[in-house]
Write a protein that holds these residues in place. Structure first.
Motif, PDB file in Angstrom:
ATOM      1  N   TYR A  46       1.011  -0.252  -4.788  1.00  0.00           N
ATOM      2  CA  TYR A  46       1.425   0.749  -5.754  1.00  0.00           C
ATOM      3  C   TYR A  46       0.768   2.056  -5.340  1.00  0.00           C
ATOM      4  N   MET A  47       1.571   3.061  -5.135  1.00  0.00           N
ATOM      5  CA  MET A  47       0.995   4.292  -4.605  1.00  0.00           C
ATOM      6  C   MET A  47       1.776   5.498  -5.102  1.00  0.00           C
ATOM      7  N   SER A  48       1.139   6.604  -4.957  1.00  0.00           N
ATOM      8  CA  SER A  48       1.798   7.837  -5.347  1.00  0.00           C
ATOM      9  C   SER A  48       2.654   8.338  -4.189  1.00  0.00           C
ATOM     10  N   GLU A  49       3.395   9.340  -4.479  1.00  0.00           N
ATOM     11  CA  GLU A  49       4.290   9.879  -3.460  1.00  0.00           C
ATOM     12  C   GLU A  49       3.493  10.453  -2.305  1.00  0.00           C
ATOM     13  N   GLU A  50       2.426  11.109  -2.648  1.00  0.00           N
ATOM     14  CA  GLU A  50       1.596  11.717  -1.601  1.00  0.00           C
ATOM     15  C   GLU A  50       1.053  10.645  -0.679  1.00  0.00           C
ATOM     16  N   GLN A  51       0.560   9.602  -1.326  1.00  0.00           N
ATOM     17  CA  GLN A  51       0.013   8.505  -0.533  1.00  0.00           C
ATOM     18  C   GLN A  51       1.086   7.907   0.351  1.00  0.00           C
ATOM     19  N   LEU A  52       2.241   7.836  -0.193  1.00  0.00           N
ATOM     20  CA  LEU A  52       3.357   7.276   0.567  1.00  0.00           C
ATOM     21  C   LEU A  52       3.633   8.129   1.788  1.00  0.00           C
ATOM     22  N   LYS A  53       3.612   9.410   1.581  1.00  0.00           N
ATOM     23  CA  LYS A  53       3.874  10.323   2.692  1.00  0.00           C
ATOM     24  C   LYS A  53       2.833  10.141   3.784  1.00  0.00           C
ATOM     25  N   ILE A  54       1.613  10.080   3.331  1.00  0.00           N
ATOM     26  CA  ILE A  54       0.533   9.948   4.308  1.00  0.00           C
ATOM     27  C   ILE A  54       0.620   8.604   5.003  1.00  0.00           C
ATOM     28  N   GLY A  55       0.864   7.619   4.183  1.00  0.00           N
ATOM     29  CA  GLY A  55       0.876   6.264   4.721  1.00  0.00           C
ATOM     30  C   GLY A  55       2.035   6.016   5.661  1.00  0.00           C
ATOM     31  N   SER A  56       3.109   6.750   5.453  1.00  0.00           N
ATOM     32  CA  SER A  56       4.280   6.506   6.290  1.00  0.00           C
ATOM     33  C   SER A  56       4.033   6.928   7.724  1.00  0.00           C
TER      34      SER A  56
END
Lengths: 180, 1308
Positions: A46-56
């Motif tokens: 479960y993550m925020s959009e920002e985290q998703l961006k970074i994580g991608s």
């Protein structure tokens, strides 16, 4: 890392709804930003959009964990919640169980909760309902599944198991290597 | 006929045709005999066609006839088929019948058919034999284990062995044959009896497992425990702990002491003496913390209390625990009364206070809340700075003695002493120190006493020699012990003391010591005796309980005091022994005299003397003791006696060098020595410098050596002297400090005595002091307090100094290290000289190093050279740099250059080769473009991706929500979301909301939803409109005013403003009925506005008016804000009740706002009436203001209830209407005056009554209309809201109740 398929989402939400019911909506539809669930290595994060961006930007192989892990899908397609989800389950818990101080340790060592260790219990808890376990100071200790309904709990033997242990904060120590 | 015999044969006739019937067969065969039992059978095909038929029949007849039959019919044709005849077996039925017949016949023959039937089994069973033996007469039957016949089975196995013989007799004999009896008896055992239990009582675990939990009765126990002994111990311990805490973290040793004490606490009073020091400490701790922890004392049981009091007395009196015991004995009231904790504590405190007063006489002890212990505390405090030294000393002690326990108190005392001494040295500290010193010495004495009492038992205690001042060596203690058993009168003791002094005169200290100690022991005994005496005496003098203590205190205090005095004397005595004797005697005499004069008894004087002696002994003893001690402790010091003075010097020096910590007393010793020898107190004492001290010590030692033509004994003595000074030093310092202070003549005199044998004066001084002490207790107390504070300061200072010292030392260490490092790493740049300096001792190495380093340098220069060459080459390059390069010409050249620059590496240069191939470059260009495009595209893609991501996420969210709907159910989810939205409306984080008066809209928008926001802004725009209109109206006014005089103009502006303010005030007042506090602030605000507006009066009218309006608008805006603010915060600043109400429900809030409105509505007409007087413009303004106010109300409404949007709009419309009307009325304004208006007061007649009336008529209706409407609406809304709310509540309640009922029902 990919979004959950509908089927996965279904199983996942079904499991989650046992604990927090319709409060899942609060997890999905948050006021403070867009958050999402992502599947990575059979685990749901479960993550925020920002985290998703970074994580991608990270390679899937090398990505160990992102956001907070809610649990994992088993090979047979079931979903298992992990302790790490406790932070999100506890505030939205529908059914709660409070432990006596004497039973706290037992629970934190991974034991089931017996009636003797039961301090309080949410009313109208049904059998096999997901419950969040708190200590008497309302500190979430973990979660489990009600082995008996509230009614049944009243009449049962003190040694009978009332809540099946699923996850507890002790796992942060015990399962340190496997938790993500 | 032989053949006549009739045979019955069964015949088979086969090959018959289908048509043959039974009757035909019968007919044919009946010729040959009697035919019976014919059976004809036809085999039938699948299709039903007969294949063949055959028949059976019995033929009875002769053999011949049967043969004939056979012959005739065998193979004969009958009806087209060949018959075949055969003999057949008997028919089954017949045979069976026959068998039966046979059986019956057999039965007839054998009369027991049943027995015969079971015979086989019976036989088998009875045929007992070894299991496995075959049953006779039966094949493959064997006898089983229990005599049963068991069949041997032949089993077929799949592999290898085809058959396996299974003999059950070898395997399955386990079957038990139950006889009938057994079978009968078996069911008698009930199932319950089948399970069994161990009769042991269940363990706790099993009990728990069974669900039986022990009842918890702990709290009760605790309550009980409070009064019990067990409780008291920890409490005391804790008190000790706190004590240690309070007294600036005493050493751990103390804590360890506590532990010991715990064990000891339980011990009865008789055994107390063993650890008087400890007890005293504990006691002091108790008392010191009495304000903090008065409970411990109260908690103590009687026994403990006794102990406490005992210890307390001992602690306060320091020396005599036994006396104190005695003191307790005569006062049983203590115990009886002591049952009540308060009383006990009081009692304890009483004697203490008494003692205090007594002490004040002698020592000027302080009396305060916790007076007695100030001295003690001071001691402790003083001890603190020297904890380090003390610790070091303790270490040595540890080595030296087996147990800390005995030593710790002593060491403590010594430490404190030393500290005191030092303090006095630096700061000429006060009597207190001296007192404490004195008090300490008794404690020391106390410590010594135990040795006498329990020497035989504890060899450990004998050890605490370590202290210079107090140390009592084992031998002495033994001697003391011997002597201590002598019961001696004061006279005897004095005699003995005298003896001792005489011995001293002889200057053979080793011998002298023994008698002295005798005296010591006697002293102790004597003291005890004294105590008893005093106890006996005391009742007469004072109240029984207190008197005892007082007297005892007197006794004690006086001896201790004397002891102190004598100590000082003793210092001098060490210098001149012969004199001492005289001195002592004289002084004792004097003292005696003094005591006589005072209320004290003679005995006390005696004791004083004794004490003096005691001290002497102690000192001397310690002098000697120090020797062995040092022997154990430090080899250096041990070497002193053997090696000689020089060695001593060196040793001492080294000691000093080694550190203050290691031998804390030494530095003090040196000055002491100096003092003793040179009689130069001030300089030495004042100097804290250790080096100086060391020097002096050395000097002293030198002197002693110079003068040391004496024997070893004398030398020893000297050494003793040198050592004793340690104590003496402290004492002398005390005295010195006292001297400097000039607080007490006596002590100064004593010092003088030490220097110049003025005994008589000392005696008188002593007397004086006593008396003086009596007189000025309070003063002394104050002084003591001051001193204490000073001491604390001093202590802190010293600590700081120590720290500084440490830091310096450490810094030095660091610096040294750094230097060393420099040698290793840094030397290349440095001169060899420095290296030489650093590495002097091994010059060779240094040379080597230098050489190496030089080489290194050369090596290092390598790159430098290279660099330089580079530089040169660079210089060469300059030309090249400015050469025009063909490849860089033109556009492409530019690009190339750019490329080169981009690469940035000097080595990589793009020459002409790169310049040619235009096409390539073009291609490159194309490529570049493409790349750029690609980049752009990718960037765009990224952007798109970013934008996509969010959109995707949204999609995902939606899908997730859908899934959730499926999972949870749509209805529930909807309900939930609804609930959520409601909740979000309701719950506003008040912490995040901040009221900004400058940005009303912001506040309002923040606090309301987007829908409301619009409506909230509306009134604002409305107000703007108002402003605009106002400006218009002001223009009109301008025209009017233009006709009037200038001053009038000014007045106009000024007055309206005033009126406005008045109105405001009025309104505010009206409103303030509801929220007064809030409005006050507003009023102040409005008043602030006033001056602004007033100041603007000088400006042009229109602009000023405009400004005023603006200001007003702002003000109103403020009001709005406050309204919203107050609403949002539940009008927290107003009445508390209201707050509660508002918190309870929004409905209430609405109601509240309603109230406000109504209030305003009520006030409005009034204000209008006032306005009428003021004039048109003012009226204009006022109406505007009113409008604004109304608008404010509207806004408040908007805020309060979400449903009030419409009404606000309406309100706006109304406002507009009213404005229009106002403007029109202003146009028509004419003068008219109404009486009613005049009554309104505050009439500013600038317009005619008619004018006002006109306006008023026009306005009033409008206003009234508006307000009525508003009021109605509001009421309606309120009603509706209330109803809905009630409904909701009702529903809720009903639901709840139904639930409950359901639950109850379920339970049933």
């Amino acid at each position: 890392m990919r979004p959950l398929t509908e089927e996965e989402t279904n199983t996942f939400f079904e499991k989650l709804s046992k604990y927090i019911g319709e409060n899942i909506k609060l997890l999905i539809d948050r006021q403070d930003g867009s958050y999402c669930f992502r599947l990575h290595k059979d685990r749901v994060y479960y993550m925020s959009e920002e985290q998703l961006k970074i994580g991608s930007s990270a390679a899937g192989e090398s990505l160990l964990s992102i956001g907070s892990c809610f649990g994992k899908f088993t090979k047979s397609g079931k979903f298992h919640l992990h302790v790490t989800a406790l932070d999100y389950l506890a505030p939205y818990a529908k059914h709660k169980v409070w432990l006596k101080p004497s039973a706290e340790q037992q629970f934190l060592y991974g034991h089931h909760i017996m009636k003797s260790g039961l301090g309080r219990l949410t009313e109208d808890t049904e059998q096999y309902q997901g419950v969040i376990v708190y200590n008497m100071n309302d500190l979430p200790l973990g979660f489990g599944v009600a082995a008996k309904s509230t009614q049944a709990c009243r009449n049962c033997d003190p040694m009978t198991i009332v809540v099946f242990h699923q996850a507890d904060t002790g796992q942060y120590i015990r399962d340190e290597d496997t938790l993500t | 006929m032989s053949n006549s015999e009739i045979l019955s044969k069964r015949l088979y006739i086969g090959g018959l045709s289908e048509n043959v019937s039974e009757s035909e067969l019968l007919e044919r065969f009946s010729r040959f005999g009697k035919v019976s039992n014919v059976s004809l059978k036809t085999r039938v095909d699948d299709n039903g066609e007969p294949l063949k038929s055959f028949a059976h029949l019995n033929l009875q007849g002769d053999e011949a006839s049967i043969k004939k039959c056979f012959n005739t019919y065998q193979n004969s044709k009958w009806k087209g088929s060949v018959m075949k005849l055969q003999y057949a077996k008997e028919s089954v039925l017949e045979r069976l019948q026959k068998e039966r017949e046979e059986e019956t016949s057999a039965n007839v023959k054998v009369p027991k058919p049943e027995s015969e039937k079971s015979s086989s089994a019976e036989i088998l069973i009875t045929a007992k034999g070894v299991p496995g033996t075959p049953v006779p007469g039966k094949k493959d039957w064997v006898v089983g284990k229990y005599g049963r016949a068991v069949p041997v089975m032949k089993l077929k196995k799949s592999y290898k062995i085809p058959m396996v013989k299974h003999d059950p007799s070898k395997y399955c004999h386990t079957a038990k044959v139950f006889k009938d009896e057994e079978q009968d008896s078996a069911p008698e055992n009930s199932c319950n009896k089948l399970t069994w239990e161990i009769n042991k009582p269940d363990s706790e675990i099993t009990k728990k497992r069974k669900g039986e939990y022990p009842e918890i009765s702990k709290p009760l126990k605790k309550k009980i425990a409070v009064g019990s002994l067990n409780r008291s111990e920890p409490s005391e311990e804790s008190s000790l702990l706190t004590f240690s805490d309070n007294l600036y973290n005493k050493r751990k040793a103390f804590l360890s002491l506590q532990g010991d004490q715990d064990d000891l606490e339980v011990v009865k009073i008789g055994t107390v003496p063993k650890r008087p020091g400890i007890s005293s400490l504990a006691d002091t701790s108790n008392k010191f913390d009495s304000d903090i922890e008065s409970e411990p004392e109260s908690v103590h049981p009687s026994v403990l209390r006794q102990q406490n009091s005992v210890t307390g007395s001992s602690g306060t009196f320091k020396a005599f625990k036994r006396p104190s015991e005695n003191g307790l004995k005569p006062s049983p009231q203590n115990h009886t009364r002591g049952m009540e904790p308060e009383n006990s504590s009081k009692e304890v405190s009483k004697p203490l206070s008494n003692t205090q007063s007594e002490r004040n006489q002698s020592f000027s002890y302080n009396s305060a809340g916790i007076p007695e212990f100030k001295g003690l505390s001071m001691l402790a405090g003083l001890a603190q700075p020297f904890t380090s030294s003390a610790i070091s000393g303790n270490k040595g002690v540890d080595k030296f003695s087996s147990t800390k326990q005995a030593q710790m108190p002593i060491s403590e005392a010594t430490n404190s002493k030393i500290s005191k001494a030092v303090l006095s040295n630096d700061h000429r500290v006060m009597k207190n120190i001296g007192h404490s010193n004195s008090s300490l010495t008794p404690s020391v004495r106390e410590n010594a006493e135990p040795h006498t009492v329990s020497f035989a038992e504890s060899s450990i205690i004998a050890n605490p020699v370590q202290d210079v001042t107090i140390a009592t060596p084992a031998p002495f203690s033994t001697s003391r012990e011997d002597n201590s058993f002598k019961t001696s009168t004061p006279n005897a003791s004095t005699e003995i003391v005298n003896q001792g002094t005489a011995h001293m005169a002889d200057e053979s200290k080793s011998f002298r010591l023994v008698p002295e100690f005798k005296g010591l022991g006697m002293i102790s005994d004597y003291n005890v005796d004294n105590e008893k005496d005093s106890v006996l005496k005391s009742p007469r003098k004072l109240e029984p309980d207190t008197a005892i203590k007082e007297t005892s205190l007197l006794n004690k205090s006086s001896p201790s005091f004397h002891a102190k005095l004598n100590l000082h004397q003793e210092d001098s005595h060490t210098l001149s022994d012969t004199r001492l004797n005289l001195k002592l005697r004289e002084s004792s005499k004097k003292r005696k005299r003094g005591h006589d004069s005072s209320s004290d008894s003679d005995s006390s004087a005696g004791t004083a003397e004794i004490v003096v002696r005691y001290k002497e002994e102690k000192l001397s003893g310690t002098a000697q003791l120090s020797k062995p001690e040092y022997l154990v402790k430090q080899s250096k010091i041990t070497s002193i006696p053997s090696a000689g003075d020089v060695s001593v010097d060196s040793n001492l020096m080294s000691e000093f060098v080694s550190g203050f910590d290691e031998f804390g007393q030494c530095p003090i010793v040196a000055p002491a020595n100096k003092v003793s020898e040179d009689d130069s107190y001030d300089s030495d004492l004042d100097s804290n410098d250790f080096a100086l001290v060391a020097k002096k010590l050395r000097q002293k030692a030198m002197r002693s050596e110079q003068g040391g033509s004496e024997k070893l004994n004398s030398r020893d003595k000297k050494r003793k002297d040198s050592l004793t000074p340690k104590e003496t030093l402290s004492l002398t310092r005390d005295t010195k400090g006292l001297d400097k202070q000039g607080m007490s003549d006596l002590q100064s005199k004593l010092v003088k005595i030490a220097g110049t044998e003025r005994e008589s004066e000392g005696g008188s001084g002593h007397m004086k002091q006593e008396k003086g002490g009596n007189l000025s207790d309070k003063e002394k107390h104050r002084a003591a307090n001051e001193k204490r504070l000073e001491a604390v300061k001093q202590q802190a200072k010293q600590r700081r100094q120590q720290q500084q010292l440490m830091q310096q030392a450490l810094r030095n260490v660091d610096s040294v290290e750094s230097n060393k490092k420099r040698i290793v790493f840094d030397s290349s740049d440095d001169d060899s000289g420095t290296e030489d300096q650093n590495v002097k001792h091994n010059s060779k190495d240094t040379m080597h190093l230098i050489a190496e380093k030089k080489a290194h340098k050369q090596e290092n220069t390598g790159p430098a050279l290279f660099d330089s060459s580079d530089d040169e080459s660079d210089e060469d390059d300059y030309d090249e740099m400015f050469k025009s390069k063909p490849q860089f010409e033109g556009k492409r050249g530019e690009k190339l250059l750019k490329l080169e620059n981009r690469i940035g590496d000097k080595r990589f240069k793009l020459d002409a080769k790169f310049a040619d191939t235009d096409s390539e470059e073009e291609e490159d260009d194309d490529k570049d473009e493409e790349a750029a495009k690609l980049e752009d595209a990718s960037r765009n893609a990224m952007d798109i991706a970013d934008s996509d991501l969010s959109s995707k996420l949204k999609e995902e969210k939606n899908s997730n929500l859908k899934v959730l709907e499926d999972v949870v159910g749509k209805s529930t989810l909807d309900r939930f979301s609804e609930k959520l939205s409601r909740n979000t409306k309701k719950i506003i984080d008040m912490n995040s909301v901040r009221f900004d008066p400058t940005k009303v809209s912001v506040s309002s928008t923040k606090l309301t939803d987007s829908k409301k926001r619009e409506t909230a802004i509306d009134p604002k725009t409305g107000s703007k409109q108002q402003l605009r209109e106002a400006s218009d109206s002001t223009n009109l006014k301008k025209e009017k005013k233009a006709r009037k005089k200038e001053f009038a103009k000014v007045d106009d502006v000024a007055k309206p403003s005033k009126v406005n303010s008045d109105e405001d005030a009025n309104n505010d007042q009206a409103e303030s009925k509801d929220h007064s506090t809030k409005k006050k602030g507003k009023e102040s605000l409005s008043k602030k506005d006033e001056p602004d507006s007033k100041s603007k009066t000088n400006v042009e009218l229109s602009s000023s008016l405009l400004d005023m309006f603006k200001a007003k608008a702002e003000h109103k805006g403020d009001k709005d804000a406050t309204f919203s603010f107050s609403q949002q915060f539940g009008e927290a600043d107003s009445d508390e009740d209201d707050v509660n109400e508002n918190e309870e429900g929004s409905g209430n809030r609405l109601f509240k706002c309603e109230k406000d409105k109504t209030v305003i509505g009520r006030t409005e007409p009034k204000s209008d009436s006032e306005e009428d007087d003021t004039g048109e413009k003012k009226r204009n303004e006022a109406s505007k203001i009113m409008e604004e106010e109304r608008a404010a109300v509207v806004t408040t409404e908007v805020m309060s209830s979400s449903e009030s949007d419409l009404s606000s709009d309406e309100g706006e419309e109304d406002m507009n209407i009213s404005k229009k009307s106002i403007s029109s009325s202003t146009d028509k304004a004419k003068s008219r005056i109404d009486d009613d208006l005049q009554d309104a007061g505050r009439v500013d007649i600038r317009f005619t009554k008619e004018q006002w009336l006109e306006q008023w008529d026009a306005l009033r209706q409008n206003i009234i209309k508006i307000y009525k409407k508003k009021h109605k609406d509001a009421l309606k809304k309120k009603r509706i809201h209330g109803e809905t709310k009630r409904k909701k509540e009702f529903l809720k309640n009903s639901r709840k109740s139904s639930k409950k009922q359901c639950g109850a029902f379920k339970k049933r």
